[in-house]
Design a protein around this motif. Structure first.
Motif, PDB file in Angstrom:
ATOM      1  N   ALA A 124      -8.611  -0.762   5.352  1.00 40.48           N
ATOM      2  CA  ALA A 124      -8.675   0.432   6.195  1.00 40.48           C
ATOM      3  C   ALA A 124      -7.365   0.637   6.945  1.00 40.48           C
ATOM      4  O   ALA A 124      -6.855   1.761   7.035  1.00 40.48           O
ATOM      5  N   GLN A 125      -6.820  -0.435   7.472  1.00 44.53           N
ATOM      6  CA  GLN A 125      -5.545  -0.324   8.193  1.00 44.53           C
ATOM      7  C   GLN A 125      -4.410   0.073   7.264  1.00 44.53           C
ATOM      8  O   GLN A 125      -3.548   0.864   7.633  1.00 44.53           O
ATOM      9  N   MET A 126      -4.418  -0.450   6.055  1.00 49.17           N
ATOM     10  CA  MET A 126      -3.390  -0.079   5.084  1.00 49.17           C
ATOM     11  C   MET A 126      -3.515   1.395   4.706  1.00 49.17           C
ATOM     12  O   MET A 126      -2.515   2.103   4.612  1.00 49.17           O
ATOM     13  N   ALA A 127      -4.747   1.851   4.495  1.00 43.95           N
ATOM     14  CA  ALA A 127      -4.971   3.256   4.157  1.00 43.95           C
ATOM     15  C   ALA A 127      -4.537   4.162   5.303  1.00 43.95           C
ATOM     16  O   ALA A 127      -3.895   5.198   5.076  1.00 43.95           O
ATOM     17  N   LEU A 128      -4.870   3.776   6.538  1.00 38.84           N
ATOM     18  CA  LEU A 128      -4.460   4.562   7.700  1.00 38.84           C
ATOM     19  C   LEU A 128      -2.942   4.629   7.810  1.00 38.84           C
ATOM     20  O   LEU A 128      -2.378   5.695   8.092  1.00 38.84           O
ATOM     21  N   SER A 129      -2.284   3.509   7.576  1.00 37.42           N
ATOM     22  CA  SER A 129      -0.832   3.470   7.640  1.00 37.42           C
ATOM     23  C   SER A 129      -0.220   4.418   6.607  1.00 37.42           C
ATOM     24  O   SER A 129       0.700   5.184   6.915  1.00 37.42           O
ATOM     25  N   LEU A 130      -0.744   4.368   5.392  1.00 32.83           N
ATOM     26  CA  LEU A 130      -0.238   5.244   4.332  1.00 32.83           C
ATOM     27  C   LEU A 130      -0.483   6.717   4.663  1.00 32.83           C
ATOM     28  O   LEU A 130       0.408   7.558   4.509  1.00 32.83           O
ATOM     29  N   LEU A 131      -1.676   7.017   5.140  1.00 33.63           N
ATOM     30  CA  LEU A 131      -2.002   8.412   5.475  1.00 33.63           C
ATOM     31  C   LEU A 131      -1.174   8.921   6.645  1.00 33.63           C
ATOM     32  O   LEU A 131      -0.781  10.096   6.670  1.00 33.63           O
ATOM     33  N   GLU A 132      -0.910   8.074   7.615  1.00 33.46           N
ATOM     34  CA  GLU A 132      -0.089   8.495   8.752  1.00 33.46           C
ATOM     35  C   GLU A 132       1.350   8.762   8.316  1.00 33.46           C
ATOM     36  O   GLU A 132       1.983   9.702   8.794  1.00 33.46           O
ATOM     37  N   LYS A 133       1.863   7.973   7.377  1.00 33.07           N
ATOM     38  CA  LYS A 133       3.202   8.231   6.837  1.00 33.07           C
ATOM     39  C   LYS A 133       3.212   9.535   6.043  1.00 33.07           C
ATOM     40  O   LYS A 133       4.150  10.327   6.143  1.00 33.07           O
ATOM     41  N   THR A 134       2.160   9.749   5.268  1.00 30.87           N
ATOM     42  CA  THR A 134       2.038  10.983   4.483  1.00 30.87           C
ATOM     43  C   THR A 134       1.916  12.184   5.404  1.00 30.87           C
ATOM     44  O   THR A 134       2.525  13.229   5.162  1.00 30.87           O
ATOM     45  N   TRP A 135       1.147  12.026   6.470  1.00 36.98           N
ATOM     46  CA  TRP A 135       0.933  13.086   7.447  1.00 36.98           C
ATOM     47  C   TRP A 135       2.275  13.571   8.001  1.00 36.98           C
ATOM     48  O   TRP A 135       2.507  14.771   8.129  1.00 36.98           O
ATOM     49  N   GLU A 136       3.153  12.658   8.294  1.00 38.87           N
ATOM     50  CA  GLU A 136       4.476  13.025   8.820  1.00 38.87           C
ATOM     51  C   GLU A 136       5.273  13.841   7.802  1.00 38.87           C
ATOM     52  O   GLU A 136       6.028  14.726   8.171  1.00 38.87           O
ATOM     53  N   LYS A 137       5.096  13.528   6.524  1.00 38.92           N
ATOM     54  CA  LYS A 137       5.860  14.195   5.472  1.00 38.92           C
ATOM     55  C   LYS A 137       5.339  15.590   5.123  1.00 38.92           C
ATOM     56  O   LYS A 137       6.078  16.402   4.589  1.00 38.92           O
ATOM     57  N   VAL A 138       4.066  15.861   5.408  1.00 35.91           N
ATOM     58  CA  VAL A 138       3.473  17.134   4.985  1.00 35.91           C
ATOM     59  C   VAL A 138       3.218  18.100   6.144  1.00 35.91           C
ATOM     60  O   VAL A 138       2.462  19.060   5.995  1.00 35.91           O
ATOM     61  N   LYS A 139       3.838  17.859   7.258  1.00 37.56           N
ATOM     62  CA  LYS A 139       3.589  18.696   8.438  1.00 37.56           C
ATOM     63  C   LYS A 139       3.859  20.177   8.208  1.00 37.56           C
ATOM     64  O   LYS A 139       3.329  21.018   8.906  1.00 37.56           O
TER      65      LYS A 139
END
Length: 120
Positions: free
Chosen positions: A4-19
């Motif tokens: 879950a923490q790994m998925a959250l980390s990946l999604l948060e990085k992706t979130w920054e890229k797709v703003k």
């Protein structure tokens, strides 16, 4: 670090890229909310749901991201016991999702719960 923490980390990085893309941002935030529900972080989930709901209101019409958000938000409201919000979101989910896109295992709980509610 668990899954879950790994998925959250990946999604948060992706979130920054797709703003710059509202629909992609909504999908990322919705996926983060779904994971937060599973790990029990309901306060953060509530914040995300409120934020994404406002973003969805600004989109024209019903897009492909609406169903995913309504599925996640209905799960959250069911979990916290806000029955009116749960049924509203479950109906929204069912209203913007093609029946052919639903597996029988996935759509039965919201449909069954909403049907029972309608008869009460």
């Amino acid at each position: 670090m668990n899954d879950a923490q790994m998925a959250l980390s990946l999604l948060e990085k992706t979130w920054e890229k797709v703003k710059g893309n509202d629909e992609a941002l909504i999908l990322c935030r919705t996926a983060i909310a779904a994971i937060k529900i599973k790990i029990g972080d309901l306060q953060e989930t509530k914040k995300i749901i409120e934020e994404v709901d406002e973003m969805l209101e600004k989109l024209p019409g019903v897009t492909s991201v609406h169903g995913r958000f309504y599925d996640t938000s209905s799960s959250y409201y069911q979990l916290v016991g806000d029955h009116a919000a749960y049924y509203r979101e479950a109906l929204r989910y069912l209203g913007c999702t093609e029946l052919s896109d639903l597996s029988s295992n996935h759509w039965c709980p919201p449909f069954t719960n909403v049907t029972i509610y309608l008869f009460l």
